[in-house]
Write an enzyme that holds these catalytic residues in place. Structure first.
Site, PDB file in Angstrom:
ATOM      1  N   CYS A 158     -68.816  52.376 -12.104  1.00  0.00           N
ATOM      2  CA  CYS A 158     -68.475  53.293 -13.242  1.00  0.00           C
ATOM      3  C   CYS A 158     -67.865  54.517 -12.827  1.00  0.00           C
ATOM      4  O   CYS A 158     -68.710  55.638 -12.393  1.00  0.00           O
ATOM      5  CB  CYS A 158     -69.886  53.496 -13.979  1.00  0.00           C
ATOM      6  SG  CYS A 158     -69.690  54.528 -15.494  1.00  0.00           S
ATOM      7  N   CYS A 173     -69.479  57.753 -14.683  1.00  0.00           N
ATOM      8  CA  CYS A 173     -70.883  58.115 -14.162  1.00  0.00           C
ATOM      9  C   CYS A 173     -70.781  58.826 -12.975  1.00  0.00           C
ATOM     10  O   CYS A 173     -71.253  59.715 -12.740  1.00  0.00           O
ATOM     11  CB  CYS A 173     -71.603  56.732 -14.291  1.00  0.00           C
ATOM     12  SG  CYS A 173     -71.842  55.999 -15.980  1.00  0.00           S
ATOM     13  N   ASP A 174     -70.174  58.063 -11.955  1.00  0.00           N
ATOM     14  CA  ASP A 174     -70.568  58.614 -10.560  1.00  0.00           C
ATOM     15  C   ASP A 174     -69.340  59.202  -9.995  1.00  0.00           C
ATOM     16  O   ASP A 174     -69.499  60.071  -8.933  1.00  0.00           O
ATOM     17  CB  ASP A 174     -70.664  57.204  -9.680  1.00  0.00           C
ATOM     18  CG  ASP A 174     -71.886  56.229 -10.260  1.00  0.00           C
ATOM     19  OD1 ASP A 174     -72.812  56.994 -10.720  1.00  0.00           O
ATOM     20  OD2 ASP A 174     -71.811  55.257 -10.108  1.00  0.00           O
TER      21      ASP A 174
END
Length: 514
Positions: free
Chosen positions: A341, A344-345
């Protein structure tokens, strides 16, 4: 700090506060600390039931905002500035600390209140992560409900020393009493089941006692939600059992092709789907995973905890998950540089070199997003042409810190025992092997159907997709299927919703004929 429109909206929400609350801001003289203090001042200016105190000599993290009922020690904390996706977490924390009732079920609330262990949760997040708020909000509510629980949201980009010390390379990362508790999206029910020993057995017993359904939907993504709504509208007993309600959509950042809705985000769409399902008389059973299906007098669906649900018909809508590279080092370094992701990361790799595996729309979109954060992005595409839309390809090619390599077969993830330091790939044209120095690898190579538990029960394709006809019927009478887990062409949200409706109508037709 807050513009007039947001202040006006926030003022409306804060009118729901019942009891006085106090915000305490720990400052350290930095610009971010001043920004957090400005945010706290804006909030307190909107409601006389909110007071503010400032700790200018903190012994712990700073900047930090603590929220709690007036006169009590605060159990909910935000280390960093809870804006972006976490602004909703902040608003909910204020409301819940002020006595506004939670929307969780009575059973979940009682379970949360009953635990007697001292639990200190730390949640490392990024403000661009759409999965993080669910975890932060779940743990914040847990802390509000139970005086033995404390929780702190930590912005990984702001507390880089902690991130490096704990080798955090994926968010959300949750620590409990100083030890890693889990990574990725988790609901309050999932968290409670993990810390409450014996919960699984109690749930299994309760589930097994449920009366048979007319239609049991397995899966809670767009196909499953649509199937449940169409079934319930027929006035028949409908149940939904889902490992995680929302499925892949919950992990999707931007949705711009859902007809009649110009743009939305996955978590928002999932929340609307769940509410729509619950508007009908549907028995929704979340955090439950199916492991077996068998046709006897009724169709039986066995769950991972041992419970067995029975139904006259079943609709399988278990969706799909990210496809893995299946190369040496991938499993070893998941969450330590191997990620799925970028939203997200991605912020955890600020200023570092990264790679994206896959040249489809997801891969090129990931490369474009990462290019604004990281030092450099290398895109590796297995084929001789990129499969992404032309507009995305042109955008990626225009970026000076994006390199695209075609006919590249990833062969190994390289790490130092703690984190990713590179990857190897083979040039499919020349046969030569190459090493690329990267700190993060984002895998974007498509989906795998969640159908492993069905391989001995239903007809599947060699790719694991459930074979269905034009009514959603599978090879087992009375069992229908819909969405990304099936042979249905094109894996899109709106198509899965239509397929869920088709399967529900097919199941209803089966019931009235049999």
């Amino acid at each position: 700090m807050l513009d007039s429109n947001i202040k006006q909206q926030l003022d409306t929400y804060l009118k729901n506060i019942i009891n006085p609350i106090e915000i305490t801001v720990s400052t350290n003289g930095t610009a971010k600390a001043e920004e957090l203090l400005d945010l706290a001042r804006d909030i307190t200016s909107l409601n006389e039931k909110i007071s503010l105190s400032v700790d200018e000599t903190p012994t712990g993290r700073a900047p930090l905002m603590a929220i709690g009922p007036k006169g009590e020690k605060a159990r909910v904390q935000f280390a960093g500035i809870p804006m972006g996706h976490e602004f909703t977490s902040l608003v909910l924390a204020l409301l819940q600390a002020g006595g506004h009732p939670a929307k969780e079920s009575a059973e979940t609330i009682e379970q949360a209140k009953s635990l007697s262990n001292k639990l200190n949760f730390e949640i490392y997040i990024s403000l661009t992560c759409q999965n993080c708020p669910e975890v932060v909000q779940a743990l914040n509510l847990f802390a509000v409900l139970n005086p033995n629980v404390t929780t702190t949201m930590i912005d990984g980009a702001l507390f880089q020393d902690e991130v490096n010390e704990r080798n955090i390379m994926a968010v959300p990362s949750v620590y409990l009493n100083g030890e890693l508790f889990g990574q990725g999206r988790m609901s309050l029910d999932e968290i409670l089941n993990k810390v409450d020993t014996g919960a699984s057995d109690k749930q299994a017993a309760a589930l097994s006692e449920k009366a048979p359904y007319d239609v049991l939907v397995v899966g809670g993504g767009p196909a499953g939600a649509s199937a449940a709504i169409y079934s319930a509208r027929k006035g028949i007993r409908t149940g939904v059992v889902a490992d995680r309600f929302g499925g892949q959509v919950a992990d999707t950042m931007a949705i711009e092709n859902f007809i009649s809705v110009k743009e939305t985000e996955g978590p928002k769409l999932v929340a609307n789907l769940e509410q729509h399902v619950l508007d009908y008389d549907v028995d929704l059973m979340k955090t439950q995973k199916a492991v077996r299906i068998e046709k006897n007098e009724l169709i039986e669906v066995e769950l991972e905890n041992g419970a067995v649900l029975k139904s006259k018909s079943v609709i399988l809508a278990t969706g799909a998950r990210w496809r893995e590279m299946n190369v040496p080092g991938e499993n070893e370094y998941k969450g330590k540089g191997v990620a799925y992701c970028p939203h997200c990361d991605g912020p955890l790799f600020k200023g570092k070199k990264t790679a994206v595996i896959g040249g489809g729309n997801s891969g090129i979109e990931a490369a474009i997003d990462l290019a604004g954060i990281v030092e450099h992005v290398t895109v590796l595409e297995f084929g001789d042409q990129l499969r992404a839309d032309d507009v995305l390809v042109k955008k990626a090619e225009s970026l000076s810190n994006v390199t695209i390599i075609k006919e590249a077969m990833t062969t190994e993830v390289i790490g130092d025992g703690q984190r990713v330091i590179g990857l190897k790939y083979t040039d499919r044209k020349s046969g030569e092997s190459h090493l690329v120095d990267v700190a993060g690898i984002f895998v974007q190579i498509g989906l795998v159907p969640n159908s492993e538990f069905l391989k001995d029960s239903l007809e599947l394709t060699d790719r694991g997709e459930i074979v269905i006809d034009n009514r959603g019927q599978t090879s087992m009478p009375g069992v229908f299927a819909a969405g990304d887990v099936t042979t249905q062409a094109y894996k899109q949200i709106i198509i899965s919703m239509g397929a869920g409706a088709t399967a529900a109508l097919g199941a209803f037709d089966h019931l009235i004929r049999s």
